[in-house]
Design a protein around this motif. Structure first.
Motif, PDB file in Angstrom:
ATOM      1  N   LEU A 144       6.318  13.068  -7.835  1.00 13.04           N
ATOM      2  CA  LEU A 144       6.371  12.214  -6.658  1.00 13.04           C
ATOM      3  C   LEU A 144       5.632  10.907  -6.923  1.00 13.04           C
ATOM      4  O   LEU A 144       4.518  10.912  -7.479  1.00 13.04           O
ATOM      5  N   PHE A 145       6.244   9.803  -6.492  1.00 12.22           N
ATOM      6  CA  PHE A 145       5.636   8.492  -6.654  1.00 12.22           C
ATOM      7  C   PHE A 145       5.890   7.667  -5.398  1.00 12.22           C
ATOM      8  O   PHE A 145       6.963   7.767  -4.792  1.00 12.22           O
ATOM      9  N   PRO A 146       4.920   6.853  -4.981  1.00 17.75           N
ATOM     10  CA  PRO A 146       5.118   6.029  -3.773  1.00 17.75           C
ATOM     11  C   PRO A 146       5.990   4.812  -4.066  1.00 17.75           C
ATOM     12  O   PRO A 146       5.757   4.075  -5.024  1.00 17.75           O
ATOM     13  N   LEU A 147       6.991   4.606  -3.232  1.00 19.55           N
ATOM     14  CA  LEU A 147       7.843   3.429  -3.296  1.00 19.55           C
ATOM     15  C   LEU A 147       7.965   2.856  -1.893  1.00 19.55           C
ATOM     16  O   LEU A 147       8.290   3.587  -0.950  1.00 19.55           O
ATOM     17  N   CYS A 148       7.693   1.566  -1.746  1.00 19.59           N
ATOM     18  CA  CYS A 148       7.918   0.950  -0.446  1.00 19.59           C
ATOM     19  C   CYS A 148       9.411   1.010  -0.132  1.00 19.59           C
ATOM     20  O   CYS A 148      10.241   1.193  -1.024  1.00 19.59           O
ATOM     21  N   ARG A 149       9.748   0.868   1.134  1.00 17.14           N
ATOM     22  CA  ARG A 149      11.134   1.094   1.540  1.00 17.14           C
ATOM     23  C   ARG A 149      12.118   0.184   0.788  1.00 17.14           C
ATOM     24  O   ARG A 149      13.204   0.608   0.382  1.00 17.14           O
ATOM     25  N   ARG A 150      11.765  -1.079   0.585  1.00 16.81           N
ATOM     26  CA  ARG A 150      12.682  -1.997  -0.110  1.00 16.81           C
ATOM     27  C   ARG A 150      12.938  -1.538  -1.529  1.00 16.81           C
ATOM     28  O   ARG A 150      14.084  -1.489  -1.984  1.00 16.81           O
ATOM     29  N   HIS A 151      11.897  -1.187  -2.263  1.00 15.87           N
ATOM     30  CA  HIS A 151      12.080  -0.791  -3.654  1.00 15.87           C
ATOM     31  C   HIS A 151      12.641   0.617  -3.771  1.00 15.87           C
ATOM     32  O   HIS A 151      13.278   0.948  -4.781  1.00 15.87           O
ATOM     33  N   HIS A 152      12.426   1.439  -2.765  1.00 18.48           N
ATOM     34  CA  HIS A 152      13.090   2.743  -2.735  1.00 18.48           C
ATOM     35  C   HIS A 152      14.605   2.551  -2.641  1.00 18.48           C
ATOM     36  O   HIS A 152      15.383   3.246  -3.312  1.00 18.48           O
ATOM     37  N   ARG A 153      15.045   1.596  -1.838  1.00 15.57           N
ATOM     38  CA  ARG A 153      16.466   1.292  -1.722  1.00 15.57           C
ATOM     39  C   ARG A 153      17.013   0.741  -3.033  1.00 15.57           C
ATOM     40  O   ARG A 153      18.140   1.061  -3.438  1.00 15.57           O
ATOM     41  N   MET A 154      16.229  -0.091  -3.706  1.00 13.10           N
ATOM     42  CA  MET A 154      16.687  -0.669  -4.966  1.00 13.10           C
ATOM     43  C   MET A 154      16.794   0.388  -6.053  1.00 13.10           C
ATOM     44  O   MET A 154      17.630   0.276  -6.964  1.00 13.10           O
ATOM     45  N   LYS A 155      15.958   1.410  -5.977  1.00 15.04           N
ATOM     46  CA  LYS A 155      16.035   2.500  -6.940  1.00 15.04           C
ATOM     47  C   LYS A 155      17.202   3.436  -6.616  1.00 15.04           C
ATOM     48  O   LYS A 155      17.811   4.035  -7.516  1.00 15.04           O
ATOM     49  N   THR A 156      17.548   3.540  -5.348  1.00 13.57           N
ATOM     50  CA  THR A 156      18.572   4.492  -4.927  1.00 13.57           C
ATOM     51  C   THR A 156      19.980   3.904  -5.009  1.00 13.57           C
ATOM     52  O   THR A 156      20.932   4.596  -5.381  1.00 13.57           O
ATOM     53  N   HIS A 157      20.124   2.610  -4.670  1.00 16.17           N
ATOM     54  CA  HIS A 157      21.449   2.012  -4.575  1.00 16.17           C
ATOM     55  C   HIS A 157      21.645   0.962  -5.663  1.00 16.17           C
ATOM     56  O   HIS A 157      20.698   0.278  -6.068  1.00 16.17           O
ATOM     57  N   PRO A 158      22.896   0.774  -6.128  1.00 24.87           N
ATOM     58  CA  PRO A 158      23.152  -0.184  -7.201  1.00 24.87           C
ATOM     59  C   PRO A 158      23.255  -1.612  -6.684  1.00 24.87           C
ATOM     60  O   PRO A 158      23.456  -1.856  -5.495  1.00 24.87           O
ATOM     61  N   SER A 164       0.827  -1.203   0.000  1.00 24.73           N
ATOM     62  CA  SER A 164       0.000   0.000   0.000  1.00 24.73           C
ATOM     63  C   SER A 164       0.863   1.255   0.000  1.00 24.73           C
ATOM     64  O   SER A 164       1.909   1.322   0.656  1.00 24.73           O
ATOM     65  N   SER A 165       0.412   2.264  -0.735  1.00 27.74           N
ATOM     66  CA  SER A 165       1.131   3.541  -0.748  1.00 27.74           C
ATOM     67  C   SER A 165       0.984   4.286   0.567  1.00 27.74           C
ATOM     68  O   SER A 165       1.728   5.230   0.822  1.00 27.74           O
ATOM     69  N   ARG A 166       0.032   3.885   1.403  1.00 30.29           N
ATOM     70  CA  ARG A 166      -0.169   4.557   2.690  1.00 30.29           C
ATOM     71  C   ARG A 166       1.055   4.428   3.592  1.00 30.29           C
ATOM     72  O   ARG A 166       1.297   5.293   4.431  1.00 30.29           O
ATOM     73  N   THR A 167       1.807   3.345   3.432  1.00 28.25           N
ATOM     74  CA  THR A 167       2.987   3.130   4.261  1.00 28.25           C
ATOM     75  C   THR A 167       4.273   3.286   3.465  1.00 28.25           C
ATOM     76  O   THR A 167       5.350   2.959   3.968  1.00 28.25           O
ATOM     77  N   ALA A 168       4.180   3.768   2.231  1.00 22.27           N
ATOM     78  CA  ALA A 168       5.350   3.869   1.357  1.00 22.27           C
ATOM     79  C   ALA A 168       6.012   5.239   1.472  1.00 22.27           C
ATOM     80  O   ALA A 168       5.411   6.215   1.927  1.00 22.27           O
ATOM     81  N   ASP A 169       7.289   5.293   1.042  1.00 22.45           N
ATOM     82  CA  ASP A 169       7.988   6.576   0.912  1.00 22.45           C
ATOM     83  C   ASP A 169       7.489   7.279  -0.339  1.00 22.45           C
ATOM     84  O   ASP A 169       7.027   6.640  -1.289  1.00 22.45           O
ATOM     85  N   LEU A 170       7.617   8.604  -0.353  1.00 19.53           N
ATOM     86  CA  LEU A 170       7.322   9.385  -1.551  1.00 19.53           C
ATOM     87  C   LEU A 170       8.639   9.789  -2.184  1.00 19.53           C
ATOM     88  O   LEU A 170       9.423  10.542  -1.598  1.00 19.53           O
ATOM     89  N   ASP A 171       8.884   9.291  -3.378  1.00 15.79           N
ATOM     90  CA  ASP A 171      10.169   9.463  -4.048  1.00 15.79           C
ATOM     91  C   ASP A 171      10.067  10.510  -5.147  1.00 15.79           C
ATOM     92  O   ASP A 171       9.091  10.547  -5.911  1.00 15.79           O
ATOM     93  N   HIS A 172      11.104  11.381  -5.229  1.00 18.96           N
ATOM     94  CA  HIS A 172      11.210  12.307  -6.354  1.00 18.96           C
ATOM     95  C   HIS A 172      11.718  11.527  -7.562  1.00 18.96           C
ATOM     96  O   HIS A 172      12.857  11.056  -7.570  1.00 18.96           O
TER      97      HIS A 172
END
Length: 494
Positions: free
Chosen positions: A420-434, A394-402
């Motif tokens: 802005l788009f909602p990303l859960c914490r795990r996928h936010h990390r996958m988008k941020t780190h290689p 759910s986006s209710r518990t997700a981070d908001l990513d630029h």
């Protein structure tokens, strides 16, 4: 990763995708064959018809082939003995074959839209069967309601989402039973604290444990209040250096809440003048907050109606109970009756907040990095889930990513409902780190309708350069013929 290694890795992933698609197609074909076999062994009677009962049949009839009700109301009955052929052909037990045939009958005769997508290979067989198993107890009209609403998202709908839709269908098409069951459930509420001698001693050694078991069944709103309080106090205890085990801190939090409540009732008094002779009064404190998000359809905004009168359900055409949709972080999502919401809001210690209507077609932007609540709510209403491929969180518990990286020296309005788009914490990390092995990361961008790309969607590129399109309807591989697969995004592309 050099070009040769990248090509080999891509070929391996392509092989996995091709063989997975072939396995899905074969499974769908086998499932259709099971349905065809069952259809050839049905009777003219359907489930729900007043057919002859077993008690009225003679002993010879009881010993022979019988017709079984394997689907819900309106589905045809199926000859019992034909199931043994399916069991032998598949090498499974009779019970497993019976469940398989029942799911095939339910889909074919009561969920035709979902069945068509299963036949076409667009929905996995196990997903179609999961939906069929959930709708079996619904009326024929209720099953049709679920079929219409879930068919186009059947390939991504989770089990809890299907269950919530089934519960809504039951409430719409059988409101009397739904309301009776809700009131019956109220009588099942209880809370037990095992204070007996055996509760806090080890049953095997007889040694003192010093703990007791607590269990119960609560009203949903009460359970949410309790969960919120326990989580808050457990977090406070963690900051104070208490036990790092969260389960232990939660158990400690419940005792702390009990002691605090006792203090409110006996020690905290309203301020009073010393000359008053009356006894001090306990202070009342707000213990519950109900936040209402009011969603209006176009008819409600424009005043144009379909001619259906007040109190008439647009799906059933009949007067029924009014429903509200529950969307609270940490709570099970779904529908509840308006009467139940009224009971939550009617308590004297409840604070009710009504959020303003959000126009999802408008673009809103601010200059700062952190989005205000109005923009955050807008983005989460537009994207109910994490936008990573196939993610269902759910986006209710997700981070908001630029999506486009925020630049402190850049232009104004970078924090907007379009960036802005909602990303859960795990996928936010996958988008941020290689990735550790490839040094590449996942990246995404909004689609561009000027390039003949679907609107209101995002396109992800994996570390191998494979692309996926994600919109509100789900995820699908994306590789336009005029746009060859390129290299995966590196950190320099961030």
């Amino acid at each position: 990763m050099d070009r040769g290694t990248h090509t080999t890795a891509t070929a391996l992933i392509d092989a996995v995708r091709e063989r997975t698609a072939a396995a899905r197609a074969a499974e769908a074909a086998a499932f259709v064959a099971v349905g065809d076999w069952a259809a050839a062994h049905t009777s003219d009677e359907v489930v729900g018809d007043p057919i002859t009962t077993l008690g009225e049949w003679d002993s010879e009839a009881l010993a022979g082939d019988q017709f079984l009700e394997l689907g819900g109301p309106g589905a045809p009955v199926v000859a019992e003995f034909c199931i043994s052929e399916i069991a032998a052909a598949r090498g499974c037990s009779f019970d497993a074959a019976r469940r398989l045939v029942g799911d095939a009958v339910e889909l074919r005769y009561r969920l035709p839209r979902v069945h068509a997508r299963v036949v076409a290979g667009e929905v996995d067989v196990w997903r179609g069967r999961r939906i069929a198993q959930a709708t079996r107890t619904l009326t024929f009209e209720g099953a049709g309601f679920v079929d219409r609403h879930v068919a186009y998202v059947a390939g991504k709908a989770t089990g809890p989402e299907v269950d919530r839709l089934v519960a809504e269908a039951a409430a719409r098409f059988d409101p009397e039973t739904t309301e009776a069951e809700r009131h019956a459930a109220d009588g099942d509420r209880y809370l037990a604290i095992d204070l007996g001698d055996t509760a806090y001693t080890d049953p095997l050694t007889g040694t003192l444990r010093g703990t007791v078991n607590v269990h119960g069944s609560l009203d949903l709103a009460d359970a949410l209040d309790l969960e919120r309080s326990i989580a808050h106090v457990a977090h406070q205890l963690g900051e104070l250096g208490c036990d790092p085990n969260i389960d232990i801190r939660r158990s400690m939090a419940l005792g702390e809440i009990a002691r605090r409540c006792e203090g409110v009732a006996t020690l905290e008094y309203a301020a009073r003048d010393a000359s008053e002779e009356e006894e001090p009064r306990p202070v009342r404190r707000a213990r519950r907050e109900v936040v209402l998000f009011v969603h209006l359809d176009q008819a409600a905004i424009t005043g144009v109606t379909t001619g259906i009168g007040p109190g008439i359900d647009a799906y059933t055409g009949m007067t029924g109970i009014d429903l509200a949709r529950l969307d609270t972080p940490g709570a099970p999502r779904g529908v509840v009756t308006v009467e139940q919401v009224q009971s939550w809001c009617g308590l004297p210690d409840t604070r009710v907040t009504v959020k303003p209507v959000i126009d999802l077609t408008a673009d809103v932007a601010v200059d700062g990095y952190s989005p205000p609540d109005r923009i955050a709510e807008h983005v989460r209403a537009r994207w109910p889930r994490c936008v990573f491929p196939y993610c269902t969180r759910s986006s209710r518990t997700a981070d908001l990513d630029h999506c486009a990286r925020y630049d402190e020296n850049g232009p104004p309005g970078q924090t907007s409902t379009r960036n802005l788009f909602p990303l859960c914490r795990r996928h936010h990390r996958m988008k941020t780190h290689p990735e550790r092995r490839t040094g590449r990361r996942w990246a995404y961008r909004p689609t561009d309708p000027a390039k003949n790309e679907p609107p209101n969607a995002v396109i992800w590129t994996s570390p191998l350069g494979l692309r996926y399109l994600v919109d509100r309807d789900g995820t699908r591989p994306w590789s336009p013929p005029d746009e060859p697969l390129g290299p995966a995004p590196s950190l320099d592309d961030a």
